[in-house]
Motif scaffolding. Structure first.
Motif, PDB file in Angstrom:
ATOM      1  N   LEU A   5       0.832  -1.201   0.000  1.00 26.66           N
ATOM      2  CA  LEU A   5       0.000   0.000   0.000  1.00 26.66           C
ATOM      3  C   LEU A   5       0.872   1.259   0.000  1.00 26.66           C
ATOM      4  O   LEU A   5       0.569   2.235  -0.697  1.00 26.66           O
ATOM      5  N   ALA A   6       1.943   1.245   0.774  1.00 23.20           N
ATOM      6  CA  ALA A   6       2.821   2.403   0.860  1.00 23.20           C
ATOM      7  C   ALA A   6       3.474   2.697  -0.488  1.00 23.20           C
ATOM      8  O   ALA A   6       3.559   3.858  -0.918  1.00 23.20           O
ATOM      9  N   VAL A   7       3.932   1.673  -1.164  1.00 28.03           N
ATOM     10  CA  VAL A   7       4.565   1.864  -2.465  1.00 28.03           C
ATOM     11  C   VAL A   7       3.565   2.449  -3.457  1.00 28.03           C
ATOM     12  O   VAL A   7       3.892   3.361  -4.234  1.00 28.03           O
ATOM     13  N   ASP A   8       2.340   1.966  -3.441  1.00 24.16           N
ATOM     14  CA  ASP A   8       1.338   2.501  -4.356  1.00 24.16           C
ATOM     15  C   ASP A   8       1.059   3.976  -4.085  1.00 24.16           C
ATOM     16  O   ASP A   8       0.857   4.757  -5.021  1.00 24.16           O
ATOM     17  N   GLU A   9       1.039   4.367  -2.827  1.00 22.83           N
ATOM     18  CA  GLU A   9       0.803   5.772  -2.506  1.00 22.83           C
ATOM     19  C   GLU A   9       1.974   6.645  -2.948  1.00 22.83           C
ATOM     20  O   GLU A   9       1.785   7.755  -3.462  1.00 22.83           O
ATOM     21  N   LEU A  10       3.180   6.168  -2.779  1.00 19.46           N
ATOM     22  CA  LEU A  10       4.345   6.919  -3.236  1.00 19.46           C
ATOM     23  C   LEU A  10       4.364   7.012  -4.760  1.00 19.46           C
ATOM     24  O   LEU A  10       4.726   8.052  -5.328  1.00 19.46           O
ATOM     25  N   LEU A  11       3.958   5.961  -5.428  1.00 20.09           N
ATOM     26  CA  LEU A  11       3.835   6.002  -6.885  1.00 20.09           C
ATOM     27  C   LEU A  11       2.754   6.978  -7.334  1.00 20.09           C
ATOM     28  O   LEU A  11       2.908   7.692  -8.331  1.00 20.09           O
ATOM     29  N   ARG A  12       1.669   7.028  -6.602  1.00 21.12           N
ATOM     30  CA  ARG A  12       0.589   7.948  -6.957  1.00 21.12           C
ATOM     31  C   ARG A  12       1.086   9.387  -6.973  1.00 21.12           C
ATOM     32  O   ARG A  12       0.786  10.156  -7.900  1.00 21.12           O
ATOM     33  N   LEU A  13       1.864   9.757  -5.986  1.00 26.41           N
ATOM     34  CA  LEU A  13       2.273  11.153  -5.838  1.00 26.41           C
ATOM     35  C   LEU A  13       3.406  11.553  -6.777  1.00 26.41           C
ATOM     36  O   LEU A  13       3.456  12.699  -7.225  1.00 26.41           O
ATOM     37  N   GLU A  14       4.324  10.664  -7.082  1.00 24.57           N
ATOM     38  CA  GLU A  14       5.451  11.016  -7.959  1.00 24.57           C
ATOM     39  C   GLU A  14       5.868   9.817  -8.794  1.00 24.57           C
ATOM     40  O   GLU A  14       6.964   9.281  -8.650  1.00 24.57           O
ATOM     41  N   ALA A  15       4.990   9.380  -9.683  1.00 27.52           N
ATOM     42  CA  ALA A  15       5.342   8.276 -10.579  1.00 27.52           C
ATOM     43  C   ALA A  15       6.373   8.765 -11.598  1.00 27.52           C
ATOM     44  O   ALA A  15       6.278   9.889 -12.091  1.00 27.52           O
ATOM     45  N   PRO A  16       7.350   7.940 -11.944  1.00 22.68           N
ATOM     46  CA  PRO A  16       8.353   8.368 -12.914  1.00 22.68           C
ATOM     47  C   PRO A  16       7.800   8.628 -14.321  1.00 22.68           C
ATOM     48  O   PRO A  16       8.391   9.389 -15.079  1.00 22.68           O
ATOM     49  N   ILE A  17       6.694   7.984 -14.689  1.00 23.98           N
ATOM     50  CA  ILE A  17       6.088   8.221 -16.001  1.00 23.98           C
ATOM     51  C   ILE A  17       4.887   9.139 -15.794  1.00 23.98           C
ATOM     52  O   ILE A  17       3.818   8.691 -15.365  1.00 23.98           O
ATOM     53  N   PRO A  18       5.030  10.452 -16.070  1.00 18.23           N
ATOM     54  CA  PRO A  18       3.966  11.400 -15.714  1.00 18.23           C
ATOM     55  C   PRO A  18       2.844  11.502 -16.719  1.00 18.23           C
ATOM     56  O   PRO A  18       1.777  12.014 -16.394  1.00 18.23           O
ATOM     57  N   PHE A  19       3.054  11.071 -17.950  1.00 17.59           N
ATOM     58  CA  PHE A  19       1.976  11.103 -18.935  1.00 17.59           C
ATOM     59  C   PHE A  19       2.246  10.081 -20.031  1.00 17.59           C
ATOM     60  O   PHE A  19       3.337   9.528 -20.133  1.00 17.59           O
ATOM     61  N   THR A  20       1.209   9.838 -20.835  1.00 18.03           N
ATOM     62  CA  THR A  20       1.336   8.909 -21.954  1.00 18.03           C
ATOM     63  C   THR A  20       0.603   9.482 -23.151  1.00 18.03           C
ATOM     64  O   THR A  20      -0.384  10.212 -22.999  1.00 18.03           O
ATOM     65  N   ALA A  21       1.088   9.159 -24.357  1.00 13.31           N
ATOM     66  CA  ALA A  21       0.598   9.794 -25.586  1.00 13.31           C
ATOM     67  C   ALA A  21      -0.377   8.902 -26.336  1.00 13.31           C
ATOM     68  O   ALA A  21      -0.207   7.682 -26.399  1.00 13.31           O
ATOM     69  N   ARG A  22      -1.392   9.528 -26.917  1.00 16.55           N
ATOM     70  CA  ARG A  22      -2.344   8.860 -27.788  1.00 16.55           C
ATOM     71  C   ARG A  22      -2.730   9.819 -28.920  1.00 16.55           C
ATOM     72  O   ARG A  22      -2.518  11.032 -28.827  1.00 16.55           O
ATOM     73  N   VAL A  23      -3.344   9.272 -29.966  1.00 16.77           N
ATOM     74  CA  VAL A  23      -3.951  10.064 -31.040  1.00 16.77           C
ATOM     75  C   VAL A  23      -5.365   9.552 -31.238  1.00 16.77           C
ATOM     76  O   VAL A  23      -5.593   8.330 -31.293  1.00 16.77           O
ATOM     77  N   THR A  24      -6.321  10.471 -31.331  1.00 21.01           N
ATOM     78  CA  THR A  24      -7.711  10.060 -31.518  1.00 21.01           C
ATOM     79  C   THR A  24      -7.944   9.619 -32.963  1.00 21.01           C
ATOM     80  O   THR A  24      -7.498  10.261 -33.914  1.00 21.01           O
ATOM     81  N   THR A  25      -8.649   8.525 -33.135  1.00 16.96           N
ATOM     82  CA  THR A  25      -9.008   8.038 -34.467  1.00 16.96           C
ATOM     83  C   THR A  25     -10.401   8.491 -34.879  1.00 16.96           C
ATOM     84  O   THR A  25     -10.828   8.254 -36.008  1.00 16.96           O
ATOM     85  N   ASP A  26     -11.105   9.169 -33.950  1.00 17.69           N
ATOM     86  CA  ASP A  26     -12.454   9.668 -34.216  1.00 17.69           C
ATOM     87  C   ASP A  26     -12.698  10.812 -33.239  1.00 17.69           C
ATOM     88  O   ASP A  26     -11.915  11.032 -32.302  1.00 17.69           O
ATOM     89  N   ARG A  27     -13.751  11.550 -33.444  1.00 17.82           N
ATOM     90  CA  ARG A  27     -14.155  12.580 -32.491  1.00 17.82           C
ATOM     91  C   ARG A  27     -14.553  11.905 -31.183  1.00 17.82           C
ATOM     92  O   ARG A  27     -15.283  10.906 -31.183  1.00 17.82           O
ATOM     93  N   VAL A  28     -14.088  12.430 -30.055  1.00 19.84           N
ATOM     94  CA  VAL A  28     -14.369  11.835 -28.751  1.00 19.84           C
ATOM     95  C   VAL A  28     -14.852  12.920 -27.794  1.00 19.84           C
ATOM     96  O   VAL A  28     -14.197  13.962 -27.645  1.00 19.84           O
ATOM     97  N   GLU A  29     -15.973  12.669 -27.160  1.00 21.88           N
ATOM     98  CA  GLU A  29     -16.484  13.585 -26.151  1.00 21.88           C
ATOM     99  C   GLU A  29     -16.135  13.036 -24.776  1.00 21.88           C
ATOM    100  O   GLU A  29     -16.566  11.939 -24.394  1.00 21.88           O
ATOM    101  N   LEU A  30     -15.334  13.799 -24.036  1.00 19.12           N
ATOM    102  CA  LEU A  30     -14.958  13.455 -22.665  1.00 19.12           C
ATOM    103  C   LEU A  30     -15.771  14.302 -21.695  1.00 19.12           C
ATOM    104  O   LEU A  30     -16.459  15.255 -22.093  1.00 19.12           O
ATOM    105  N   ASN A  31     -15.683  13.981 -20.416  1.00 19.93           N
ATOM    106  CA  ASN A  31     -16.393  14.789 -19.420  1.00 19.93           C
ATOM    107  C   ASN A  31     -15.944  16.239 -19.462  1.00 19.93           C
ATOM    108  O   ASN A  31     -16.746  17.153 -19.281  1.00 19.93           O
ATOM    109  N   GLY A  32     -14.647  16.448 -19.708  1.00 16.23           N
ATOM    110  CA  GLY A  32     -14.101  17.802 -19.634  1.00 16.23           C
ATOM    111  C   GLY A  32     -14.007  18.536 -20.942  1.00 16.23           C
ATOM    112  O   GLY A  32     -13.534  19.673 -20.982  1.00 16.23           O
ATOM    113  N   GLY A  33     -14.427  17.938 -22.053  1.00 12.74           N
ATOM    114  CA  GLY A  33     -14.334  18.625 -23.330  1.00 12.74           C
ATOM    115  C   GLY A  33     -14.390  17.651 -24.487  1.00 12.74           C
ATOM    116  O   GLY A  33     -14.476  16.435 -24.298  1.00 12.74           O
TER     117      GLY A  33
END
Length: 421
Positions: free
Chosen positions: A269-297
């Motif tokens: 549990l402790a390791v997961d919490e430390l990973l949550r706060l400062e994971a070494p991989i901060p983002f990941t890339a994708r490309v949309t193949t179609d129009r997508v409606e998300l909650n935020g836009g």
């Protein structure tokens, strides 16, 4: 909902700017609250920052990982692997990849890894500072890969140098000169792994690497691509996570004490919490193949998207007191290992190896202290890492009782986490 371009307030530094990389969290916090699907005019990328929307990006087939890698701000191609493909090719490669990093592959390594951790701690000098990044994280990661890849001790230094040099390929926005060095290093790493694999197979060595290499479902290029990804996407993040974790942990002496007393489940549990706060991989890339409606836009087809996992991992809609360290946080649905089909195959190994090291370290050195002042974060975007993190160990604990055996934790993934099959 809106997809109009919105500018950060002047008092906030852009998270990709050199001055903003040390602490990107204020900017991400503002974006998550005010423009959670944000078109960044500087990078021409869409930044998705809420947990719910990031989870959709990771799981929805309209977000292509293969195109996401091809649309990096780089002109080089990554070798074929799970990272650079979408289903069904992704599934075809992932199944053999489990021979290298899946639970059944790493289960026999548990006792050896526990011994490696104890040997690493035994060798630490107590009369001078040690660096959490170089003396703990990198050595731990190399010990893990030595067992996965059948590396003799004489090869550790060479392997580590190749792994460090090739890890620049994790950063999608690295400057051109460093990108060229990264391409060269990745080629050298692939050549090294090719020759090393040939030697192991000729000698009949049975390790996870040779199990993968013997699988006839893969071409030689595909097998080497998986090995390359395992190093670039696994060795470096594991190495850097240890420094990140200690940076978060050591100022909180009550948390240190809890971790020192942790049993197997509490350590995970402790390791997961430390990973949550400062994971070494901060983002990941994708490309949309179609129009997508998300909650935020709304995202148009062909949008270059970054799922900002480090922002999602501090979303107050999902995590109470999201910026606080709570070692017993449960459930903890962080996205530090991604999610959906591309959920990190090495997640159980990374999580449990850290759960072997961190409790043993603070138990062995109860006076352990980190540096005063702000930490020195590296300027690279991926992995998120400290340049160095000097530690004062202090005296070892007298009459140290044997540490709880955490090796059995390698037998299966944490039950609270999704792992794609």
């Amino acid at each position: 909902m809106t997809t109009a371009s919105v500018r950060l307030p002047e008092h906030l530094i852009h998270p990709f700017a050199p001055a903003g990389r040390a602490d990107p969290h204020p900017a991400y916090r503002w974006l998550r609250a005010n423009d959670p699907v944000h078109f960044d005019a500087a990078s021409r990328l869409w930044l998705v920052t809420s947990h719910a929307d990031c989870a959709t990006v990771l799981r929805d087939p309209r977000f292509s990982a293969a195109q996401g890698q091809r649309e990096r701000a780089r002109d080089d191609e990554l070798p074929p692997s799970m990272l650079t493909t979408d289903p069904p090719d992704h599934h075809r490669l992932r199944a053999p990849g489990a021979l290298l990093l899946g639970p059944a592959a790493v289960r026999p390594l548990g006792a050896g890894l526990a011994a490696d951790v104890d040997a690493l701690l035994d060798a630490l000098p107590v009369d001078r500072p040690v660096d959490a990044v170089a003396d703990l994280g990198r050595r731990l990661a190399t010990a893990v890969y030595a067992r996965l890849f059948g590396l003799p001790a004489a090869e550790f230094t060479r392997f580590e140098a190749l792994a460090r040099a090739a890890s620049v390929n994790l950063d999608p926005m690295v400057p051109p000169a460093r990108a060229a060095l990264g391409r060269s290093a990745a080629g050298a790493l692939t050549h090294y792994l090719d020759r090393h694999t040939t030697r192991l197979l000729a000698d009949g060595v049975a390790v996870p690497l040779t199990a993968l290499a013997a699988d006839d479902r893969l071409s030689r290029a595909e097998m080497l691509g998986i090995l390359n990804l395992a190093v670039i996407g696994g060795w470096q993040p594991l190495a850097e996570f240890i420094g990140n974790a200690l940076h978060l942990l050591l100022p909180d002496r009550a948390a240190v004490a809890r971790l020192a007393a942790a049993d197997e489940d509490a350590a995970r549990l402790a390791v997961d919490e430390l990973l949550r706060l400062e994971a070494p991989i901060p983002f990941t890339a994708r490309v949309t193949t179609d129009r997508v409606e998300l909650n935020g836009g709304v995202l148009p087809a062909g949008a270059r998207v970054l799922a900002v996992l480090t922002a999602a991992n501090r979303d107050p809609e999902v995590f109470a007191d999201p910026d606080d360290l709570r070692l017993d946080r449960s459930p903890n649905p962080h996205l530090g290992f991604g999610g959906g089909p591309h959920f990190c195959l090495a997640a159980p190994l990374v999580r449990q190896t850290a759960a072997l090291l961190l409790p043993r370290l603070v138990r062995r050195f109860p006076a352990l202290r980190g540096p005063a002042g702000a930490p020195a974060w590296d300027q690279c975007l991926v992995p998120r890492r400290l340049r160095a993190f000097p530690l004062e160990l202090g005296p070892a604990a007298p009459d140290l009782a044997p540490a709880p055996d955490l090796a059995p934790a390698l037998r299966c993934p944490h039950p609270g986490f999704e792992e794609s099959r």
